[in-house]
Design an enzyme around this catalytic site. Structure first.
Site, mmCIF file in Angstrom:
data_model
loop_
_atom_site.group_PDB
_atom_site.id
_atom_site.type_symbol
_atom_site.label_atom_id
_atom_site.label_comp_id
_atom_site.label_asym_id
_atom_site.label_seq_id
_atom_site.Cartn_x
_atom_site.Cartn_y
_atom_site.Cartn_z
ATOM 1 N N ASP A 107 0.979 -1.226 0.025
ATOM 2 C CA ASP A 107 0.132 0.210 0.392
ATOM 3 C C ASP A 107 0.617 1.182 -0.359
ATOM 4 O O ASP A 107 0.307 2.470 0.153
ATOM 5 C CB ASP A 107 -0.834 0.349 1.233
ATOM 6 C CG ASP A 107 -2.219 -0.404 0.882
ATOM 7 O OD1 ASP A 107 -2.968 -0.633 0.167
ATOM 8 O OD2 ASP A 107 -2.420 -1.258 1.876
ATOM 9 N N ASP A 114 -7.435 -3.814 -6.098
ATOM 10 C CA ASP A 114 -6.823 -2.135 -5.300
ATOM 11 C C ASP A 114 -5.416 -1.994 -5.296
ATOM 12 O O ASP A 114 -4.564 -0.768 -5.875
ATOM 13 C CB ASP A 114 -6.422 -2.262 -3.593
ATOM 14 C CG ASP A 114 -7.733 -3.276 -3.031
ATOM 15 O OD1 ASP A 114 -8.008 -3.805 -4.186
ATOM 16 O OD2 ASP A 114 -8.331 -3.024 -1.981
HETATM 17 N N1 GLY Z 1 -7.144 -0.879 -0.274
HETATM 18 C C1 GLY Z 1 -7.904 -1.448 0.617
HETATM 19 C C2 GLY Z 1 -9.925 -1.270 0.513
HETATM 20 O O1 GLY Z 1 -10.533 -0.075 -0.711
HETATM 21 O O2 GLY Z 1 -10.477 -0.723 1.749
#
Ligand code: GLY
Length: 394
Positions: free
Chosen positions: A113, A173
């Site tokens: 992330d 994501d």
């Molecule tokens: N990237 C985690 C979410 O969108 O919850």
């Protein structure tokens, strides 16, 4: 996270045939001015040394994010957009203070992330201040992110948790973190980062999408062979459903990848994702999706964050196509922005714990953060308004 000055530079000029803008300077200014005022009320509520994420529904108290959470960078990142808009120095000061809490994550090799956490925050700070210290943080962070790439799989590993269930999970994501790697190659001159980014995007293109162009959430790979082990969900309604925010990440990610590479395969994928989303029978009249496209009903929570990400992505995508298609993306983004800026979603100043938007859903199956404000919903809403402002200025 790029400002639209650059992001839309490739698009043909807007004109009356191709899609006159329906929202006005007054609309955008009113909502950005309100955002500045509301975030000043949030600043008042945020103690030293923490990073906000939402509020506790029962008490209304602030809930914070650890620096290693994917959410950690969105508060300073939103402040940076609001500083860019208002040029009010206190917003920059507050953002830069919170960046200090995030800096150590540049060495974090246990998460994918880092694009969310570092590029939206330090990337915007570098863009707006030119402070070279931020560039150095970012380049270290990009190296940490690149360390998670497995050439056999052709992807960056998303999570290290749930090892009993998944061996090498990659979530849709993760497309959002590729912008950070593309930037790192541009700045360092080392093609390694964008090569990883393109391989990841290509692998995702191959394995994440169904025939109807909706996307799975989690693809689990065998790290030794690269074979797909499972096609799962984590935050969606079921393995075969289309989790609303996941579709928005895919749309934004492939639009951004086309901007950064000019590879038409990415543009085509973005268009297909947009078609899937905009043709959804379950999309409510106001354009704000339920938390998953497979569920609907008056009591089913919406996800304003998915809508905000979608609006921002559609505004960029509208600059990459022409004619009716451009108009369709503009109208859809305008519709979402109009709804999000209405009292149904945008909180009155001084309410909602200081956050801008109500009615986002973080993790429905985990019974976590349902129908709440979320810092990333605010970030992409403000980004979309800033992108629209750039369009109006063209
Ligand atoms: N990237 C985690 C979410 O969108 O919850």
């Amino acid at each position: 996270m790029l400002g639209l000055g650059l992001a839309l530079a490739m698009g043909a000029p807007l004109n009356a045939q191709q899609g006159r803008l329906a929202l006005t300077d007054a609309f955008v200014s009113k909502n950005l001015n309100d955002a500045v005022e509301q975030y000043r009320t949030l600043i008042e509520k945020v103690p030293e040394g923490v990073l906000p994420r939402t509020i506790d529904k029962a008490t209304g108290n602030l809930v914070t994010a650890k620096s290693n959470s994917w959410i950690s960078g969105f508060y300073p990142s939103t402040l940076l957009y609001l500083y860019e808009y208002s040029q009010e120095a206190d917003l920059l000061l507050e953002a830069e203070k919170r960046l200090q809490l995030l800096e150590k994550e540049k060495d974090n090799k246990r998460t994918h992330d880092l694009g969310f956490m570092l590029y939206c925050s330090f990337g915007n700070a570098l863009r707006l201040t030119g402070n070279k210290d931020y560039e150095s943080v970012l380049l270290t962070g990009a190296e940490s992110l690149a360390s998670r790439f497995n050439p056999t799989v052709g992807s960056i590993r998303s999570w290290d948790h749930n090892g009993d269930k998944w061996k090498f999970p990659v979530i849709i994501d993760n497309m959002m973190n590729l912008e950070f790697l593309n930037w790192a190659s541009r700045v360092s001159g080392n093609p390694k980062y964008i090569d990883i980014s393109k391989k990841h995007a290509n692998t995702t293109l191959k394995n994440h999408f169904r025939a109807d162009n909706s996307s799975y959430h989690v693809i689990d790979y065998d790290p030794e062979t690269g074979a797909v082990r499972n096609k799962h969900t984590h935050q969606g309604a079921d393995h075969e459903s289309a989790w609303a925010r996941g579709q928005a990440w895919g749309l934004y990610g492939y639009t951004m990848m086309y901007r950064d590479t000019q590879d038409k395969a990415y543009l085509n994928q973005a268009r297909k994702i947009a078609a899937f989303m905009l043709n959804q029978p379950n999309l409510p009249e106001d354009g704000i999706p339920y938390w998953d496209y497979s569920v609907s009903g008056p009591d089913v929570p919406r996800d304003a964050s998915a809508a905000a990400i979608t609006a921002s992505a559609l505004l960029e995508l509208s600059g990459m196509v022409k004619g009716k298609e451009r108009k369709r993306y503009l109208r859809a983004a305008e519709h979402i922005l109009t709804s999000l800026s209405s009292p149904a979603y945008k909180a009155d100043i001084g309410t909602n714990g200081g956050f801008l938007l109500m009615h986002s859903t973080g993790h429905f199956p985990g019974n976590s953060e349902i129908d709440v404000p979320l810092s990333y919903a605010d970030y992409y809403y403000v980004e979309a308004l800033m992108r629209y402002r750039d369009l109006l200025a063209r």
